[in-house]
Design a protein around this motif. Structure first.
Motif, PDB file in Angstrom:
ATOM      1  N   ASP A   1      46.249  42.548  45.175  1.00  0.00           N
ATOM      2  CA  ASP A   1      46.080  42.194  43.770  1.00  0.00           C
ATOM      3  C   ASP A   1      45.143  40.978  43.714  1.00  0.00           C
ATOM      4  O   ASP A   1      45.565  39.841  43.928  1.00  0.00           O
ATOM      5  CB  ASP A   1      47.461  41.868  43.192  1.00  0.00           C
ATOM      6  CG  ASP A   1      47.402  41.427  41.742  1.00  0.00           C
ATOM      7  OD1 ASP A   1      46.300  41.175  41.234  1.00  0.00           O
ATOM      8  OD2 ASP A   1      48.485  41.328  41.140  1.00  0.00           O
TER       9      ASP A   1
ATOM     10  N   GLU B   1      55.267  47.182  57.531  1.00  0.00           N
ATOM     11  CA  GLU B   1      53.919  47.635  57.167  1.00  0.00           C
ATOM     12  C   GLU B   1      52.850  46.666  57.659  1.00  0.00           C
ATOM     13  O   GLU B   1      53.133  45.504  57.939  1.00  0.00           O
ATOM     14  CB  GLU B   1      53.800  47.763  55.639  1.00  0.00           C
ATOM     15  CG  GLU B   1      54.613  48.914  55.094  1.00  0.00           C
ATOM     16  CD  GLU B   1      54.567  49.009  53.578  1.00  0.00           C
ATOM     17  OE1 GLU B   1      53.847  48.221  52.933  1.00  0.00           O
ATOM     18  OE2 GLU B   1      55.281  49.885  53.048  1.00  0.00           O
TER      19      GLU B   1
ATOM     20  N   ASN C   1      44.040  39.500  49.185  1.00  0.00           N
ATOM     21  CA  ASN C   1      45.255  40.063  48.598  1.00  0.00           C
ATOM     22  C   ASN C   1      44.913  41.398  47.957  1.00  0.00           C
ATOM     23  O   ASN C   1      43.793  41.602  47.498  1.00  0.00           O
ATOM     24  CB  ASN C   1      45.822  39.100  47.540  1.00  0.00           C
ATOM     25  CG  ASN C   1      47.284  39.361  47.266  1.00  0.00           C
ATOM     26  OD1 ASN C   1      48.065  39.538  48.207  1.00  0.00           O
ATOM     27  ND2 ASN C   1      47.681  39.397  46.003  1.00  0.00           N
TER      28      ASN C   1
ATOM     29  N   LYS D   1      45.743  37.978  41.310  1.00  0.00           N
ATOM     30  CA  LYS D   1      46.758  37.017  41.753  1.00  0.00           C
ATOM     31  C   LYS D   1      46.139  35.979  42.701  1.00  0.00           C
ATOM     32  O   LYS D   1      46.418  34.782  42.606  1.00  0.00           O
ATOM     33  CB  LYS D   1      47.865  37.797  42.464  1.00  0.00           C
ATOM     34  CG  LYS D   1      49.141  37.072  42.673  1.00  0.00           C
ATOM     35  CD  LYS D   1      50.242  38.130  42.817  1.00  0.00           C
ATOM     36  CE  LYS D   1      51.224  37.819  43.901  1.00  0.00           C
ATOM     37  NZ  LYS D   1      52.125  38.947  44.168  1.00  0.00           N
TER      38      LYS D   1
END
Ligand code: ATR
Length: 272
Positions: free
Chosen positions: A153, A196, A151, A156
Protein backbone atom coordinates in the motif's frame (compact mmCIF):
# COMPACT_ATOMS: atom_id res chain seq x y z
CA UNK A 1 8.49 -3.25 49.02
CA UNK A 2 9.07 -5.20 45.83
CA UNK A 3 8.19 -3.09 42.75
CA UNK A 4 5.79 -4.69 40.30
CA UNK A 5 5.87 -4.67 36.51
CA UNK A 6 4.08 -6.71 33.88
CA UNK A 7 3.65 -7.31 30.19
CA UNK A 8 0.15 -7.32 28.75
CA UNK A 9 -0.96 -8.72 25.39
CA UNK A 10 -3.41 -11.07 23.72
CA UNK A 11 -2.42 -13.84 23.53
CA UNK A 12 0.36 -13.59 26.11
CA UNK A 13 1.34 -17.22 26.70
CA UNK A 14 4.47 -17.14 24.49
CA UNK A 15 5.91 -13.94 25.93
CA UNK A 16 9.61 -13.91 26.86
CA UNK A 17 9.39 -10.62 28.75
CA UNK A 18 9.10 -12.09 32.28
CA UNK A 19 12.15 -14.25 31.63
CA UNK A 20 14.14 -11.34 30.19
CA UNK A 21 13.25 -8.87 32.94
CA UNK A 22 13.72 -11.53 35.60
CA UNK A 23 17.28 -12.10 34.36
CA UNK A 24 17.93 -8.35 34.19
CA UNK A 25 16.68 -7.92 37.77
CA UNK A 26 18.88 -10.75 38.97
CA UNK A 27 22.10 -9.50 37.39
CA UNK A 28 21.50 -5.87 38.35
CA UNK A 29 20.21 -6.78 41.84
CA UNK A 30 16.96 -4.90 41.48
CA UNK A 31 14.11 -5.84 43.79
CA UNK A 32 11.23 -6.30 41.38
CA UNK A 33 8.59 -8.72 40.23
CA UNK A 34 7.63 -9.00 36.56
CA UNK A 35 4.50 -10.86 35.46
CA UNK A 36 2.34 -11.43 32.41
CA UNK A 37 -1.30 -10.44 31.98
CA UNK A 38 -3.67 -11.82 29.37
CA UNK A 39 -5.30 -8.67 28.04
CA UNK A 40 -9.01 -8.53 27.27
CA UNK A 41 -10.07 -6.94 24.01
CA UNK A 42 -12.84 -5.12 25.86
CA UNK A 43 -11.12 -4.41 29.14
CA UNK A 44 -7.53 -3.49 28.25
CA UNK A 45 -7.60 0.10 29.56
CA UNK A 46 -9.24 -0.95 32.84
CA UNK A 47 -6.63 -3.70 33.27
CA UNK A 48 -3.74 -1.26 32.80
CA UNK A 49 -5.15 1.31 35.19
CA UNK A 50 -6.10 -1.44 37.64
CA UNK A 51 -2.51 -2.69 37.62
CA UNK A 52 -1.28 0.86 38.23
CA UNK A 53 -3.79 1.47 41.02
CA UNK A 54 -2.70 -1.74 42.72
CA UNK A 55 0.83 -0.30 42.94
CA UNK A 56 2.29 -1.37 39.57
CA UNK A 57 5.21 0.79 38.39
CA UNK A 58 5.28 0.06 34.67
CA UNK A 59 4.15 -2.24 31.88
CA UNK A 60 5.28 -3.57 28.55
CA UNK A 61 2.63 -3.67 25.90
CA UNK A 62 2.48 -6.16 23.10
CA UNK A 63 0.11 -7.00 20.25
CA UNK A 64 -2.62 -5.99 19.74
CA UNK A 65 -2.61 -3.21 22.32
CA UNK A 66 0.28 -0.89 21.40
CA UNK A 67 -1.97 1.73 19.84
CA UNK A 68 -4.46 1.62 22.69
CA UNK A 69 -1.63 1.98 25.23
CA UNK A 70 -0.40 5.03 23.33
CA UNK A 71 -3.87 6.57 23.38
CA UNK A 72 -4.40 5.85 27.04
CA UNK A 73 -1.23 7.70 28.15
CA UNK A 74 -1.11 11.23 29.59
CA UNK A 75 2.33 12.00 28.13
CA UNK A 76 4.08 10.51 25.09
CA UNK A 77 7.65 10.52 23.81
CA UNK A 78 8.47 11.71 20.29
CA UNK A 79 9.31 8.15 19.22
CA UNK A 80 5.99 6.84 20.48
CA UNK A 81 4.21 9.71 18.77
CA UNK A 82 5.64 8.92 15.35
CA UNK A 83 5.01 5.22 15.87
CA UNK A 84 1.48 6.03 17.09
CA UNK A 85 2.16 3.09 19.37
CA UNK A 86 3.66 2.39 22.76
CA UNK A 87 5.44 -0.73 23.93
CA UNK A 88 6.28 0.55 27.41
CA UNK A 89 4.39 2.54 30.02
CA UNK A 90 5.64 4.08 33.24
CA UNK A 91 3.37 5.09 36.11
CA UNK A 92 4.83 8.05 37.96
CA UNK A 93 3.62 11.28 39.63
CA UNK A 94 0.02 10.19 39.05
CA UNK A 95 0.55 10.05 35.28
CA UNK A 96 0.89 7.39 32.59
CA UNK A 97 3.97 7.98 30.41
CA UNK A 98 4.24 6.23 27.01
CA UNK A 99 7.46 5.25 25.28
CA UNK A 100 8.32 3.15 22.27
CA UNK A 101 11.63 1.31 22.49
CA UNK A 102 11.14 -1.09 19.58
CA UNK A 103 13.06 1.03 17.08
CA UNK A 104 15.89 1.97 19.40
CA UNK A 105 16.17 -1.69 20.44
CA UNK A 106 16.45 -2.71 16.80
CA UNK A 107 19.04 -0.04 16.12
CA UNK A 108 21.10 -1.03 19.12
CA UNK A 109 21.05 -4.66 18.07
CA UNK A 110 22.20 -3.76 14.56
CA UNK A 111 24.91 -1.29 15.53
CA UNK A 112 26.15 -2.62 18.82
CA UNK A 113 25.57 -6.38 18.76
CA UNK A 114 25.82 -7.09 15.04
CA UNK A 115 28.46 -4.39 14.53
CA UNK A 116 26.88 -2.80 11.45
CA UNK A 117 26.89 0.99 11.92
CA UNK A 118 24.14 2.68 9.92
CA UNK A 119 26.07 5.86 9.13
CA UNK A 120 26.38 6.27 5.37
CA UNK A 121 24.49 3.03 4.65
CA UNK A 122 21.67 2.48 2.18
CA UNK A 123 18.77 0.97 4.05
CA UNK A 124 15.67 -0.76 2.72
CA UNK A 125 12.73 -1.08 5.11
CA UNK A 126 9.94 -3.41 4.00
CA UNK A 127 6.56 -2.43 5.43
CA UNK A 128 4.96 0.80 6.61
CA UNK A 129 2.96 -0.42 9.61
CA UNK A 130 3.65 -0.01 13.32
CA UNK A 131 6.99 -1.84 13.25
CA UNK A 132 8.37 0.35 10.44
CA UNK A 133 7.04 3.47 12.13
CA UNK A 134 8.83 2.56 15.35
CA UNK A 135 12.15 2.10 13.56
CA UNK A 136 12.15 5.26 11.50
CA UNK A 137 13.28 8.01 13.90
CA UNK A 138 16.05 5.99 15.60
CA UNK A 139 17.30 4.85 12.17
CA UNK A 140 17.42 8.37 10.76
CA UNK A 141 19.25 9.60 13.84
CA UNK A 142 21.97 7.02 13.09
CA UNK A 143 22.84 8.79 9.81
CA UNK A 144 22.09 6.45 6.88
CA UNK A 145 22.81 7.79 3.36
CA UNK A 146 19.23 7.04 2.47
CA UNK A 147 16.32 4.95 3.61
CA UNK A 148 13.82 3.44 1.20
CA UNK A 149 10.41 2.32 2.43
CA UNK A 150 8.70 -0.33 0.28
CA UNK A 151 5.11 -1.25 0.93
CA UNK A 152 2.25 -2.88 -0.99
CA UNK A 153 0.00 0.00 0.00
CA UNK A 154 2.09 2.90 -1.31
CA UNK A 155 -0.20 5.58 0.07
CA UNK A 156 0.54 4.27 3.58
CA UNK A 157 4.29 4.47 2.94
CA UNK A 158 3.92 8.01 1.56
CA UNK A 159 1.98 9.11 4.62
CA UNK A 160 4.73 7.79 6.86
CA UNK A 161 7.48 9.46 4.80
CA UNK A 162 5.56 12.75 4.84
CA UNK A 163 5.41 12.64 8.64
CA UNK A 164 9.20 12.57 9.01
CA UNK A 165 9.95 15.12 6.25
CA UNK A 166 13.53 13.96 5.76
CA UNK A 167 15.11 14.15 2.28
CA UNK A 168 16.90 10.84 2.88
CA UNK A 169 13.59 8.98 3.06
CA UNK A 170 12.18 7.63 -0.21
CA UNK A 171 9.16 5.52 -0.96
CA UNK A 172 9.29 2.77 -3.53
CA UNK A 173 6.89 0.17 -4.92
CA UNK A 174 8.08 -3.43 -4.57
CA UNK A 175 8.28 -3.88 -8.32
CA UNK A 176 10.55 -0.83 -8.67
CA UNK A 177 13.24 -2.01 -6.22
CA UNK A 178 15.37 -3.72 -8.89
CA UNK A 179 18.58 -1.94 -9.83
CA UNK A 180 19.00 -0.24 -6.44
CA UNK A 181 21.75 -1.22 -4.00
CA UNK A 182 21.03 -1.78 -0.34
CA UNK A 183 23.47 -2.46 2.48
CA UNK A 184 20.75 -3.47 4.94
CA UNK A 185 17.34 -4.99 4.28
CA UNK A 186 14.91 -4.92 7.21
CA UNK A 187 11.69 -6.93 7.12
CA UNK A 188 9.25 -4.83 9.14
CA UNK A 189 6.17 -6.36 7.51
CA UNK A 190 4.00 -8.87 9.30
CA UNK A 191 4.31 -11.31 6.36
CA UNK A 192 6.50 -13.74 8.33
CA UNK A 193 3.86 -14.18 11.00
CA UNK A 194 1.83 -16.11 8.43
CA UNK A 195 4.79 -17.69 6.65
CA UNK A 196 4.69 -15.34 3.65
CA UNK A 197 7.43 -13.54 1.76
CA UNK A 198 6.98 -9.84 0.96
CA UNK A 199 7.01 -9.44 -2.85
CA UNK A 200 10.78 -9.03 -3.23
CA UNK A 201 13.22 -10.79 -5.50
CA UNK A 202 16.74 -11.96 -4.64
CA UNK A 203 18.22 -8.83 -6.32
CA UNK A 204 17.40 -6.66 -3.27
CA UNK A 205 20.12 -8.61 -1.45
CA UNK A 206 22.81 -8.24 -4.13
CA UNK A 207 24.90 -5.82 -2.04
CA UNK A 208 23.39 -6.47 1.39
CA UNK A 209 25.59 -7.08 4.44
CA UNK A 210 22.69 -7.77 6.74
CA UNK A 211 19.12 -9.06 6.41
CA UNK A 212 17.08 -8.42 9.55
CA UNK A 213 13.79 -10.13 10.31
CA UNK A 214 11.83 -8.37 13.01
CA UNK A 215 9.62 -11.35 13.82
CA UNK A 216 11.32 -13.36 16.55
CA UNK A 217 10.68 -17.03 17.10
CA UNK A 218 9.70 -17.91 13.53
CA UNK A 219 13.00 -19.54 12.63
CA UNK A 220 14.26 -19.30 9.07
CA UNK A 221 11.37 -17.29 7.60
CA UNK A 222 10.86 -17.07 3.80
CA UNK A 223 12.57 -13.64 3.99
CA UNK A 224 15.64 -14.99 5.79
CA UNK A 225 15.75 -18.05 3.55
CA UNK A 226 15.83 -15.88 0.45
CA UNK A 227 18.53 -13.69 2.01
CA UNK A 228 20.61 -16.75 2.82
CA UNK A 229 20.19 -18.20 -0.66
CA UNK A 230 21.25 -14.82 -2.04
CA UNK A 231 24.50 -14.98 -0.06
CA UNK A 232 23.87 -12.30 2.58
CA UNK A 233 26.64 -12.60 5.16
CA UNK A 234 24.63 -11.80 8.29
CA UNK A 235 21.09 -12.89 9.04
CA UNK A 236 19.27 -11.78 12.17
CA UNK A 237 15.93 -12.62 13.67
CA UNK A 238 14.38 -10.26 16.21
CA UNK A 239 15.88 -11.79 19.35
CA UNK A 240 18.47 -9.05 19.82
CA UNK A 241 15.84 -6.38 19.28
CA UNK A 242 13.55 -8.05 21.79
CA UNK A 243 16.21 -8.07 24.48
CA UNK A 244 17.52 -4.58 23.67
CA UNK A 245 14.08 -2.95 23.78
CA UNK A 246 13.56 -4.66 27.13
CA UNK A 247 16.87 -3.25 28.37
CA UNK A 248 15.79 0.25 27.32
CA UNK A 249 12.53 -0.11 29.25
CA UNK A 250 14.37 -1.53 32.25
CA UNK A 251 16.72 1.46 32.28
CA UNK A 252 13.80 3.89 31.87
CA UNK A 253 12.03 2.34 34.85
CA UNK A 254 14.96 1.54 37.11
CA UNK A 255 17.77 3.91 36.10
CA UNK A 256 20.10 0.92 35.63
CA UNK A 257 21.21 -0.50 32.29
CA UNK A 258 21.41 -4.31 32.40
CA UNK A 259 23.92 -6.32 30.39
CA UNK A 260 22.11 -7.83 27.39
CA UNK A 261 24.62 -10.25 25.84
CA UNK A 262 24.05 -13.18 28.24
CA UNK A 263 20.28 -12.84 27.84
CA UNK A 264 20.50 -12.73 24.03
CA UNK A 265 22.72 -15.80 24.09
CA UNK A 266 20.26 -17.60 26.30
CA UNK A 267 17.28 -16.85 24.03
CA UNK A 268 19.00 -17.36 20.69
CA UNK A 269 17.73 -20.34 18.73
CA UNK A 270 19.92 -21.32 15.76
CA UNK A 271 18.24 -20.42 12.48
CA UNK A 272 18.70 -23.82 10.88
P1 ATR B 1 2.95 -4.12 12.47
O1 ATR B 1 2.53 -3.39 13.69
O2 ATR B 1 3.47 -5.50 12.72
O3 ATR B 1 3.84 -3.33 11.58
P2 ATR B 1 0.66 -3.49 10.84
O4 ATR B 1 0.66 -2.10 11.34
O5 ATR B 1 -0.63 -4.24 10.69
O6 ATR B 1 1.56 -4.45 11.70
O7 ATR B 1 1.40 -3.50 9.43
C1 ATR B 1 1.64 -4.65 8.72
C2 ATR B 1 2.65 -4.34 7.62
O8 ATR B 1 3.03 -5.57 7.00
C3 ATR B 1 2.10 -3.44 6.52
O9 ATR B 1 3.15 -2.65 6.02
C4 ATR B 1 1.64 -4.47 5.47
O10 ATR B 1 1.65 -3.99 4.17
P3 ATR B 1 0.38 -3.20 3.53
O11 ATR B 1 0.28 -1.91 4.28
O12 ATR B 1 0.75 -2.99 2.12
O13 ATR B 1 -0.79 -4.11 3.76
C5 ATR B 1 2.73 -5.49 5.61
N1 ATR B 1 2.39 -6.83 5.15
C6 ATR B 1 1.61 -7.75 5.76
N2 ATR B 1 1.58 -8.90 5.07
C7 ATR B 1 2.38 -8.71 3.98
C8 ATR B 1 2.79 -9.53 2.89
N3 ATR B 1 2.37 -10.78 2.74
N4 ATR B 1 3.63 -8.99 1.98
C9 ATR B 1 4.07 -7.71 2.12
N5 ATR B 1 3.72 -6.90 3.13
C10 ATR B 1 2.90 -7.38 4.05
Amino acid sequence: MTDRYSVIGHPINHTKSPLIHGLFAEVSQQDLEYGAIEGGLDGFEAQVLGFRDAGGRGMNITAPFKLRAFELADARSERATLAKASNALKFEHGKVYAENFDGIGLLRDIEHNLQVPLAGRKVLVLGAGGAARGALLPFLAAGPAHLVIANRDLAKARTLAAEVTDPRVQVCAYDALGGQDFDLVINATSASLVGELPPIGPEVFDHALLAYELAYGKGLTPFLRLARESGVAQLADGVGMLVEQAAEAFEWWRGVRPETRPVIDRLTVPLD
